[in-house]
Design a protein around this motif. Structure first.
Motif, PDB file in Angstrom:
ATOM      1  N   LEU A 499       0.517  -1.189  -0.029  1.00  0.00           N
ATOM      2  CA  LEU A 499       0.227   0.111   0.146  1.00  0.00           C
ATOM      3  C   LEU A 499       0.961   1.239   0.187  1.00  0.00           C
ATOM      4  O   LEU A 499       0.493   2.296  -0.629  1.00  0.00           O
ATOM      5  N   SER A 500       1.788   1.188   0.637  1.00  0.00           N
ATOM      6  CA  SER A 500       2.898   2.522   0.762  1.00  0.00           C
ATOM      7  C   SER A 500       3.397   2.540  -0.723  1.00  0.00           C
ATOM      8  O   SER A 500       3.480   3.700  -1.242  1.00  0.00           O
ATOM      9  N   ARG A 501       3.696   1.549  -1.540  1.00  0.00           N
ATOM     10  CA  ARG A 501       3.926   1.552  -2.803  1.00  0.00           C
ATOM     11  C   ARG A 501       3.061   2.244  -3.913  1.00  0.00           C
ATOM     12  O   ARG A 501       3.346   2.984  -4.652  1.00  0.00           O
ATOM     13  N   GLN A 502       1.862   1.854  -3.493  1.00  0.00           N
ATOM     14  CA  GLN A 502       0.800   2.166  -4.366  1.00  0.00           C
ATOM     15  C   GLN A 502       0.646   3.864  -4.053  1.00  0.00           C
ATOM     16  O   GLN A 502       0.328   4.487  -4.907  1.00  0.00           O
ATOM     17  N   LEU A 503       0.453   4.017  -2.893  1.00  0.00           N
ATOM     18  CA  LEU A 503       0.230   5.391  -2.475  1.00  0.00           C
ATOM     19  C   LEU A 503       1.441   6.490  -2.950  1.00  0.00           C
ATOM     20  O   LEU A 503       1.199   7.539  -3.753  1.00  0.00           O
ATOM     21  N   ASN A 504       2.756   5.821  -3.033  1.00  0.00           N
ATOM     22  CA  ASN A 504       3.800   6.830  -3.743  1.00  0.00           C
ATOM     23  C   ASN A 504       3.469   6.818  -5.197  1.00  0.00           C
ATOM     24  O   ASN A 504       3.906   7.825  -5.637  1.00  0.00           O
ATOM     25  N   ALA A 505       3.056   5.482  -5.971  1.00  0.00           N
ATOM     26  CA  ALA A 505       2.928   5.809  -7.261  1.00  0.00           C
ATOM     27  C   ALA A 505       1.901   6.746  -7.589  1.00  0.00           C
ATOM     28  O   ALA A 505       2.027   7.591  -8.566  1.00  0.00           O
ATOM     29  N   ILE A 506       0.769   7.003  -6.632  1.00  0.00           N
ATOM     30  CA  ILE A 506      -0.168   7.954  -7.016  1.00  0.00           C
ATOM     31  C   ILE A 506       0.382   9.485  -6.738  1.00  0.00           C
ATOM     32  O   ILE A 506       0.141  10.154  -7.531  1.00  0.00           O
ATOM     33  N   LYS A 507       1.119   9.437  -5.775  1.00  0.00           N
ATOM     34  CA  LYS A 507       1.870  10.924  -5.609  1.00  0.00           C
ATOM     35  C   LYS A 507       2.699  11.170  -6.659  1.00  0.00           C
ATOM     36  O   LYS A 507       2.648  12.593  -7.288  1.00  0.00           O
ATOM     37  N   ASP A 508       3.501  10.250  -7.265  1.00  0.00           N
ATOM     38  CA  ASP A 508       4.127  10.362  -8.550  1.00  0.00           C
ATOM     39  C   ASP A 508       3.468  10.488  -9.913  1.00  0.00           C
ATOM     40  O   ASP A 508       4.005  10.865 -10.785  1.00  0.00           O
ATOM     41  N   GLY A 509       2.080  10.483  -9.723  1.00  0.00           N
ATOM     42  CA  GLY A 509       1.307  10.479 -11.057  1.00  0.00           C
ATOM     43  C   GLY A 509       1.162   9.392 -11.639  1.00  0.00           C
ATOM     44  O   GLY A 509       0.615   9.191 -12.588  1.00  0.00           O
ATOM     45  N   ARG A 510       1.748   8.216 -11.239  1.00  0.00           N
ATOM     46  CA  ARG A 510       1.448   6.692 -11.936  1.00  0.00           C
ATOM     47  C   ARG A 510       0.407   6.112 -11.239  1.00  0.00           C
ATOM     48  O   ARG A 510      -0.008   6.381  -9.957  1.00  0.00           O
ATOM     49  N   VAL A 511      -0.185   5.336 -11.857  1.00  0.00           N
ATOM     50  CA  VAL A 511      -1.297   4.395 -11.445  1.00  0.00           C
ATOM     51  C   VAL A 511      -0.894   3.206 -10.642  1.00  0.00           C
ATOM     52  O   VAL A 511       0.112   2.396 -10.971  1.00  0.00           O
ATOM     53  N   GLY A 512      -1.305   3.155  -9.218  1.00  0.00           N
ATOM     54  CA  GLY A 512      -0.865   2.095  -8.546  1.00  0.00           C
ATOM     55  C   GLY A 512      -1.680   0.806  -8.788  1.00  0.00           C
ATOM     56  O   GLY A 512      -3.024   1.118  -9.020  1.00  0.00           O
TER      57      GLY A 512
END
Length: 516
Positions: A499-512
């Motif tokens: 979930l941390s990876r997904q959240l960071n991906a969304i922060k970076d503009g990528r789809v988690g």
């Protein structure tokens, strides 16, 4: 043409109506009217349709009985300004500087070059209106508004054909209505002056002149006095333009009814943002003392009345079946938000956040899990939906309904979940990011809620609400622990990592990617 900072493809889903129904309803449903009834600080547990036993909101109950009532609907943030920004732009507010809780003299937070939901409705041939609380700034820069002339830019620059608004909130100056960029009922010989820096010479304040107050502040809210109530910020002049607090609901509801009546013969989009139940709570005499829970309970009854007036107008004008009505709230509830109005003392067994932990300002579920109903007579079957949905997605979902192609880069975080809003998709979003008052983020899925480590106190003593701030990661099982009582981060490190990876991906503009 408005400039667009991102590039995101539009996903369009077919409207899930049978061929026979589509043929039968085509004349009235090709361009349905759309009304957002957007409450202020009303929690999931504040409405009787969500199981509240201590308050009766029959008009909202009727709306829920005729539409889809959502149990897992969210605003995009736990405070007003960022939630409204995200909803109208389709962009998470935490992506933008300057989207925190706005002063009454803030400049336009949604800049004129942004493509907004109102622009989308205009492109679909709709007349657009915004009535009620705004709290997204006016004018070009903070403190530079011409309150005595045309305030520019204003809502006409971001897609609204008509506006009748409170510049910020009921507890912030200036305490006037602004219609199409001009203060209503202003005497040119009594100019308005506004400052969020210092008081004007000779003007009383709640701090220095408590004897002038009819309602005492509990924390903050001790600056300029208007109608016997001290506010946030300083104001001088404009006496003829000042609103009367006990008439705000009547004034705004009347303007909403007028807008519907004036545009009954063409498609319209109305953003009707009520003041209830934000402080200061001053119910009309018709509702004062009726709830048994003091002014906060009384304005819940007042909000229900506003809903009833809108629905009665639609039925009277024959617009009942050709209007999508969406009711929700900008964030979760707060009981004591700055005034001694006995809201805490008279709360009794009432639970404004329902079964959820936290409230306004908080990372916990009561911060963003809000009441939400969608009614579209003849098109939506009455139902209760547990799908994970967010106000952020109204933009793209309604664009898909209307066949509007959103310009590349607009509404970058908004996704088309129209099937979920119709009650046809039981799942909704795979994941959603939530934002608290300190801009600490969390991510929720159907199974889990992860709150990332963040700065700030774990408890807001002024309002008596847990913030969810912690230096440690938090993980909650959303199947078995909706109340977020047991942090299981240590027991499920792999879930925390994912979930941390997904959240960071969304922060970076990528789809988690969703969890396996």
């Amino acid at each position: 043409m408005k400039s667009i900072p991102f590039i995101v493809p539009l996903i369009t889903l077919p409207l899930p109506i049978s061929a026979q129904a589509a043929e039968r309803e085509a004349p009235e449903s090709a361009t349905p009217n759309v009304i957002f009834i957007y409450a202020d600080d009303i929690g999931y547990g504040d409405l009787s349709c969500n199981g509240a036993k201590t308050i009766s909101t029959p008009h909202v109950e009727q709306l829920a009985a005729e539409g889809v009532r959502f149990t897992n609907a969210h605003s995009a943030a736990a405070t007003s300004t960022p939630a409204r920004y995200a909803m109208l732009t389709g962009e998470y507010a935490w992506r933008r500087e300057g989207t925190g809780i706005a002063d009454g003299d803030a400049g336009m937070i949604i800049r004129p070059d942004r493509y907004t939901m109102a622009d989308m409705f205009r492109d679909a041939g709709y007349v657009t209106g915004a009535i009620g609380k705004w709290h997204l700034g006016l004018g070009d820069k903070k403190g530079t508004q011409d309150w005595n002339g045309l305030i520019s830019p204003n809502l006409s620059d971001i897609g609204f054909d008509y506006s009748y608004i409170m510049a910020a909130t009921g507890d912030r100056v200036p305490c006037v209505f602004v219609e199409n960029g001009r203060v209503v009922n202003l005497d040119p010989n009594d100019s308005i002056f506004v400052s969020y820096q210092k008081n004007f010479p000779g003007e009383p304040t709640g701090k220095n002149n408590p004897e002038l107050l009819t309602m005492l502040p509990s924390h903050g809210h001790n600056q300029s006095i208007v109608n016997g109530i001290s506010r946030i910020g300083f104001m001088k002049g404009g006496k003829s333009a000042l609103w009367k607090d006990d008439q705000i609901a009547d004034e705004l509801t009347g303007k909403a009814v007028d807008f519907i009546e004036q545009h009954k013969d063409r498609p319209f989009f109305l953003y009707f943002a009520t003041q209830d139940a934000h402080v200061p709570r001053v119910p009309n005499a018709r509702f004062a003392g009726k709830s048994g829970m003091g002014p906060r309970g009384d304005v819940l009854l007042q909000f229900d009345w506003s809903v009833g007036e809108v629905m009665a107008t639609l039925k009277r004008l024959g617009l009942d079946r050709n209007t999508i009505v969406i009711l929700s709230s900008d964030n979760g509830p707060v009981v004591d938000d700055g005034y001694r109005d006995q809201a805490v003392e008279l709360l009794g067994n009432h639970k404004p956040g329902g079964p959820f932990r936290g409230g306004k300002y908080s990372s916990y579920e009561a911060g963003t899990r809000v009441p939400c109903i969608l009614r579209w007579a003849g098109h939506v079957e009455p139902a209760v939906s547990d799908a994970l949905v967010c106000q952020l997605d109204w933009f793209s979902s309604l664009a898909s309904l209307l066949g509007v192609e959103i310009p590349a880069g607009a509404a970058p975080d908004s996704e088309n979940y129209w099937n979920a809003w119709l009650g046809k998709d039981p799942l909704g979003r795979p994941a959603l990011v939530e934002q608290n008052a300190q801009n600490n983020l969390s991510i929720i899925t159907a199974d889990w809620k992860y709150i990332e480590p963040g700065k700030g106190s774990p408890y807001n003593r002024n309002v008596g609400i847990e913030t969810g701030n912690s230096p440690d990661p938090q993980l909650y099982d959303m199947h078995n622990d909706l109340g977020e009582k047991n942090n299981v981060a240590n027991r499920h490190p792999a879930v925390v990592e994912e979930l941390s990876r997904q959240l960071n991906a969304i922060k970076d503009g990528r789809v988690g990617l969703p969890l396996e």
